[in-house]
Design an enzyme around this catalytic site. Structure first.
Site, PDB file in Angstrom:
ATOM      1  N   SER A  67       1.382  -9.842  -0.685  1.00 38.43           N
ATOM      2  CA  SER A  67       1.065  -8.412  -0.651  1.00 38.43           C
ATOM      3  C   SER A  67       1.289  -7.759   0.711  1.00 38.43           C
ATOM      4  CB  SER A  67      -0.377  -8.188  -1.097  1.00 38.43           C
ATOM      5  OG  SER A  67      -1.265  -8.960  -0.305  1.00 38.43           O
TER       6      SER A  67
ATOM      7  N   LYS B  85       0.808  -1.228   0.000  1.00 37.72           N
ATOM      8  CA  LYS B  85       0.000   0.000   0.000  1.00 37.72           C
ATOM      9  C   LYS B  85       0.840   1.278   0.000  1.00 37.72           C
ATOM     10  CE  LYS B  85      -4.240  -1.728   0.175  1.00 37.72           C
ATOM     11  NZ  LYS B  85      -5.194  -1.512  -0.929  1.00 37.72           N
TER      12      LYS B  85
ATOM     13  N   GLU C  29      -9.689   5.876   2.896  1.00 42.05           N
ATOM     14  CA  GLU C  29     -10.497   4.815   3.477  1.00 42.05           C
ATOM     15  C   GLU C  29      -9.584   3.626   3.706  1.00 42.05           C
ATOM     16  OE1 GLU C  29      -9.472   2.779   0.123  1.00 42.05           O
ATOM     17  OE2 GLU C  29     -10.101   4.871   0.094  1.00 42.05           O
TER      18      GLU C  29
END
Length: 392
Positions: free
Chosen positions: A378, A90, A112
């Site tokens: 991830s 991210k 969010e």
């Protein structure tokens, strides 16, 4: 066919576009006009690449998982996005978008988050670059991702609990969009996945494309060729998957596999497997596949992993699905849990529950012993320890 980039209106085939309230048109138009020019400029790239190297810790390793490879009798490489600063992919997008927002003169950032990783990454980028940060998070996700909530607060972000709807990711997106409508001039909304109105799906995919760029370079170094036989990633909205697939979608010999959250089973009524259950609809500003009733009401999704608990899929992935460029698997909660423990005990790596869905494809598909299979890991599993401990 160009799978990678949308057309001038933000469409990937029939999916995409910008379906937004009138109040947001100036913001979206400003982004559409400026994003490519800014992010492709020399000075932006110099600052961004320097941060990726010296702050995030890229390039992340491409690790040959010897024990896992032996078990499944194929050649498995893990792209270790879990080793990034903040523990997931991210940060690649959050840093890029906050840098972009600064260049657009914004002083306030909203985001969010579901699993909390995007919230942490955005709060981290805002702390580094000196911007105010507000993160919207569903009340249920706040409970199940407590460590990440604590990290966001420590980084100086305000975490707003969302109590509407299913109190999960889609509701957090709704609240963030409402905030943006009320504060259009000072605020930039850092969307965390390849969803939302154009140009967000393209913007996020470009920032995450560093993943597949590195995979190509690292494979060349390790085995003398750039392209694997398979790339596998988990898909909720789908930013880690977009980044993993990006440089391979035009390469016909590379097979692409996406793992969606099957929840308690596709037919259970508690699932988030959008390509199996979704129909064409508009959600959060773009046209894509959406889990919805016949009269267009969004069906509440379910997944054990907060980051995949979303009733839609990004238009990039919907297009790959429609054109049969990618193969989609539905992975149930229990299958993901099993593979999380398997990786932990075979390789000493505790994965995020989201990533465990991608690992579970190994049980669903037979690979040849010489196949080069790259799986995007991830994120790391620290945030999911409570769930793992319940299932030990």
């Amino acid at each position: 066919m160009n799978y990678k980039n949308p057309d001038e209106h933000g469409y990937y085939g029939e999916f995409g576009g910008a379906f937004i309230p009138e109040m947001l048109y100036p913001n979206i138009e400003e982004l559409q006009k400026n994003y490519l020019q800014i992010i492709e400029s020399e000075d932006f790239q110099a600052e961004y690449q320097d941060l990726l190297t010296n702050y995030v810790g890229r390039a992340t390793p491409l690790y040959f998982a010897k024990n896992l490879s032996q078990k499944y009798n194929t050649q498995i490489y893990l792209k270790r996005e879990d080793l990034n600063h903040t523990g997931a992919h991210k940060i690649n997008n959050a840093l890029g978008q906050v840098l972009l927002a600064k260049r657009l003169g914004k002083t306030r950032i909203i985001a969010e988050t579901g699993a909390g990783q995007h919230g942490v990454a955005t709060a981290t980028a805002c702390a580094l670059l000196g911007l105010e940060c507000i993160v919207y998070m569903g009340e249920i996700d706040i409970q199940r991702q407590a460590p990440n909530v604590a990290r966001m607060k420590m980084l100086g972000a305000e975490v707003v609990a969302v109590t509407s709807g299913s109190k999960t990711l889609k509701d957090a997106v709704n609240e963030a969009l409402r905030d943006w409508i009320n504060n259009p001039v000072t605020t930039h909304y850092v969307i965390g996945s390849v969803v939302g109105p154009h140009p967000f799906p393209d913007l996020v995919a470009r920032f995450q494309s560093i993943i597949s760029k590195e995979i190509r370079e690292q494979l060349k170094e390790k085995i003398g060729r750039e392209n694997p036989d398979y790339v596998i990633a988990c898909v909720g909205g789908g930013s880690n998957a977009a980044g993993t697939f990006y440089h391979f979608v035009e390469e016909k010999e590379v097979k692409i596999i996406a793992a969606e959250a099957g929840g308690l089973g596709v037919d259970s009524g508690k699932s988030a497997a959008t390509t199996f259950l979704g129909t064409l609809g508009v959600l959060h500003g773009s046209k894509s596949l959406v889990m919805q009733t016949e009269d267009g009401q969004v069906i509440e999704p379910h997944s054990i992993s907060a980051g995949l608990d979303y009733p839609g899929i990004g238009p990039f992935h919907a297009h790959l699905f429609k054109e049969k460029r990618a193969e989609f698997f539905s992975i149930n909660d229990n299958e993901a849990l099993k593979c999380a423990f398997e990786l932990t005990r075979l390789e000493g790596i505790i994965p995020a529950l989201e990533s465990s869905h991608a690992l579970a494809v190994l049980d669903k598909k037979k690979f040849n012993e010489n196949d080069i299979v790259v799986i995007c890991l991830s994120g790391r599993g620290d945030k999911d320890m409570e769930t793992y401990l319940k299932n030990l």
